[in-house]
Scaffold this active site. Structure first.
Site, PDB file in Angstrom:
ATOM      1  N   HIS A   6      87.396  55.998  20.686  1.00 23.14           N
ATOM      2  CA  HIS A   6      86.963  57.158  19.902  1.00 23.14           C
ATOM      3  C   HIS A   6      87.840  58.369  20.213  1.00 23.14           C
ATOM      4  O   HIS A   6      87.826  58.881  21.327  1.00 23.14           O
ATOM      5  CB  HIS A   6      85.505  57.449  20.249  1.00 23.14           C
ATOM      6  CG  HIS A   6      84.890  58.561  19.478  1.00 23.14           C
ATOM      7  ND1 HIS A   6      84.343  59.671  20.085  1.00 23.14           N
ATOM      8  CD2 HIS A   6      84.718  58.730  18.150  1.00 23.14           C
ATOM      9  CE1 HIS A   6      83.853  60.467  19.167  1.00 23.14           C
ATOM     10  NE2 HIS A   6      84.062  59.937  17.980  1.00 23.14           N
ATOM     11  N   ARG A   7      88.637  58.775  19.234  1.00 24.99           N
ATOM     12  CA  ARG A   7      89.629  59.853  19.412  1.00 24.99           C
ATOM     13  C   ARG A   7      90.618  59.469  20.513  1.00 24.99           C
ATOM     14  O   ARG A   7      91.103  60.322  21.262  1.00 24.99           O
ATOM     15  CB  ARG A   7      88.952  61.189  19.720  1.00 24.99           C
ATOM     16  CG  ARG A   7      87.870  61.561  18.710  1.00 24.99           C
ATOM     17  CD  ARG A   7      87.177  62.873  19.055  1.00 24.99           C
ATOM     18  NE  ARG A   7      85.906  62.977  18.328  1.00 24.99           N
ATOM     19  CZ  ARG A   7      84.998  63.912  18.519  1.00 24.99           C
ATOM     20  NH1 ARG A   7      85.221  64.863  19.417  1.00 24.99           N
ATOM     21  NH2 ARG A   7      83.876  63.923  17.837  1.00 24.99           N
ATOM     22  N   GLU A  33      90.336  55.289  16.863  1.00 27.44           N
ATOM     23  CA  GLU A  33      89.802  56.169  15.826  1.00 27.44           C
ATOM     24  C   GLU A  33      90.408  57.543  16.012  1.00 27.44           C
ATOM     25  O   GLU A  33      90.599  58.007  17.142  1.00 27.44           O
ATOM     26  CB  GLU A  33      88.281  56.238  15.954  1.00 27.44           C
ATOM     27  CG  GLU A  33      87.581  57.040  14.853  1.00 27.44           C
ATOM     28  CD  GLU A  33      87.377  58.511  15.200  1.00 27.44           C
ATOM     29  OE1 GLU A  33      86.970  59.282  14.309  1.00 27.44           O
ATOM     30  OE2 GLU A  33      87.643  58.897  16.361  1.00 27.44           O
ATOM     31  N   ASP A  35      91.109  61.629  13.828  1.00 26.44           N
ATOM     32  CA  ASP A  35      90.681  62.542  12.769  1.00 26.44           C
ATOM     33  C   ASP A  35      91.882  63.310  12.254  1.00 26.44           C
ATOM     34  O   ASP A  35      92.745  63.726  13.036  1.00 26.44           O
ATOM     35  CB  ASP A  35      89.653  63.539  13.316  1.00 26.44           C
ATOM     36  CG  ASP A  35      88.512  62.833  14.038  1.00 26.44           C
ATOM     37  OD1 ASP A  35      87.601  62.356  13.359  1.00 26.44           O
ATOM     38  OD2 ASP A  35      88.567  62.750  15.281  1.00 26.44           O
ATOM     39  N   HIS A  48      89.897  66.867  15.743  1.00 30.80           N
ATOM     40  CA  HIS A  48      88.549  66.635  15.229  1.00 30.80           C
ATOM     41  C   HIS A  48      87.900  67.882  14.657  1.00 30.80           C
ATOM     42  O   HIS A  48      87.445  67.909  13.518  1.00 30.80           O
ATOM     43  CB  HIS A  48      87.656  66.057  16.325  1.00 30.80           C
ATOM     44  CG  HIS A  48      86.233  65.875  15.895  1.00 30.80           C
ATOM     45  ND1 HIS A  48      85.271  66.862  16.072  1.00 30.80           N
ATOM     46  CD2 HIS A  48      85.612  64.845  15.279  1.00 30.80           C
ATOM     47  CE1 HIS A  48      84.127  66.430  15.575  1.00 30.80           C
ATOM     48  NE2 HIS A  48      84.295  65.215  15.093  1.00 30.80           N
ATOM     49  N   GLU A 108      89.974  58.995  10.080  1.00 33.99           N
ATOM     50  CA  GLU A 108      88.874  59.701   9.422  1.00 33.99           C
ATOM     51  C   GLU A 108      89.402  60.990   8.810  1.00 33.99           C
ATOM     52  O   GLU A 108      89.948  61.851   9.516  1.00 33.99           O
ATOM     53  CB  GLU A 108      87.742  60.014  10.401  1.00 33.99           C
ATOM     54  CG  GLU A 108      86.583  60.720   9.715  1.00 33.99           C
ATOM     55  CD  GLU A 108      85.417  61.032  10.639  1.00 33.99           C
ATOM     56  OE1 GLU A 108      84.686  62.013  10.353  1.00 33.99           O
ATOM     57  OE2 GLU A 108      85.240  60.321  11.641  1.00 33.99           O
ATOM     58  N   LYS A 110      88.927  64.475   7.743  1.00 35.33           N
ATOM     59  CA  LYS A 110      87.964  65.526   8.085  1.00 35.33           C
ATOM     60  C   LYS A 110      87.981  66.602   6.997  1.00 35.33           C
ATOM     61  O   LYS A 110      88.530  67.684   7.182  1.00 35.33           O
ATOM     62  CB  LYS A 110      88.310  66.128   9.444  1.00 35.33           C
ATOM     63  CG  LYS A 110      88.126  65.171  10.606  1.00 35.33           C
ATOM     64  CD  LYS A 110      86.656  64.911  10.894  1.00 35.33           C
ATOM     65  CE  LYS A 110      85.983  66.163  11.411  1.00 35.33           C
ATOM     66  NZ  LYS A 110      84.578  65.891  11.815  1.00 35.33           N
ATOM     67  N   ASP A 229      84.128  56.523  23.909  1.00 36.10           N
ATOM     68  CA  ASP A 229      85.079  57.325  24.675  1.00 36.10           C
ATOM     69  C   ASP A 229      85.529  56.582  25.929  1.00 36.10           C
ATOM     70  O   ASP A 229      86.554  56.934  26.513  1.00 36.10           O
ATOM     71  CB  ASP A 229      84.416  58.642  25.119  1.00 36.10           C
ATOM     72  CG  ASP A 229      83.877  59.453  23.963  1.00 36.10           C
ATOM     73  OD1 ASP A 229      84.484  59.428  22.873  1.00 36.10           O
ATOM     74  OD2 ASP A 229      82.836  60.125  24.130  1.00 36.10           O
TER      75      ASP A 229
END
Length: 237
Positions: A6-7, A33, A35, A48, A108, A110, A229
């Site tokens: 995640h990120r 992943e 953003d 993000h 993703e 944003k 994370d």
């Protein structure tokens, strides 16, 4: 069950940075992943929050900075790494890094707070230039944006991100022409959610799963993937 960073490996390195994505690759993540937003001069960058205040030593909207201005900001997040590896990267820089690996890539968009005109086309252009279409999942909370991606010719995987207790949303998701749904973990409290999603033909990837008990519940329910994370869990994980 797939493990998506995640990120990037954001418990180890500042989120959405080259350092975090490198750490995720080294840890053997199944996917990463990230953003993406646009600078004032129209460059897709990986960050993000719509404002830089939480993550970097500046104040204001991402869309209010040029790329050069953004990349002069220093990360406020720990742990620390080389400033060049923890500055706000461009999407092109991140894709060039990830292209050398085998991980799936969830981008993703944003654009549910700021509309970012032209974001879809720029993201698609960068993905296609690198031949990464088969490895990329495009997702957004902005479901109009998902529609625009299809209209622009995207034939790869789309995922609808949502944050709510939707009742029987499968017809809506079919109309969106998505292949996956990305719900928050509290949706798992809805009896049968994962089973019904699978019966309707959708993959389910849940965010954000950082604790052993959460991961184990996802496994029991048959979730297809989790965004986490934590890329090097402890013995009880």
């Amino acid at each position: 069950m797939e493990i998506w960073a995640h990120r990037g490996a954001s418990a180890r390195q500042p989120e959405n940075t080259i350092a975090a994505f490198t750490a995720a690759m080294e840890a053997g993540a199944d996917g990463v992943e990230l953003d993406v937003q646009l600078t004032s001069d129209g460059v897709p960058v990986v960050i993000h929050d719509e404002k830089v205040d939480r993550t970097h030593d500046g104040t204001g909207w991402v869309s209010g900075f040029t790329l050069d201005q953004l990349q002069k900001l220093r990360s406020l997040l720990k742990p620390k790494a080389d400033p060049m590896l923890t500055r706000i990267p461009t999407l092109a820089e991140v894709l060039d890094l990830l292209a050398a690996g085998s991980q799936r890539i969830n981008i993703e968009l944003k654009n549910s707070v700021k509309p970012y005109k032209g974001l879809e086309g720029k993201v698609l252009g960068l993905v296609h230039q690198r031949g990464l279409g088969a490895r990329v999942v495009l997702s957004s909370f902005n479901h109009y944006s998902l529609q625009r991606l299809r209209e622009r010719g995207w034939t790869g995987e789309l995922a609808a991100v949502h944050d709510g207790m939707l009742r029987e949303p499968w017809r809506y998701f079919r109309e969106l022409d998505v292949q996956a749904v990305h719900p928050p973990r509290h949706v798992l409290m809805v009896p049968g959610f994962v089973t019904r999603a699978h019966r309707a033909g959708f993959l389910v990837r849940v965010w954000t799963v950082n604790k052993a008990v959460q991961r184990q519940r996802c496994l029991r329910l048959g979730v297809d993937g989790i965004f986490t994370d934590v890329m090097k869990p402890g013995p009880n994980w």
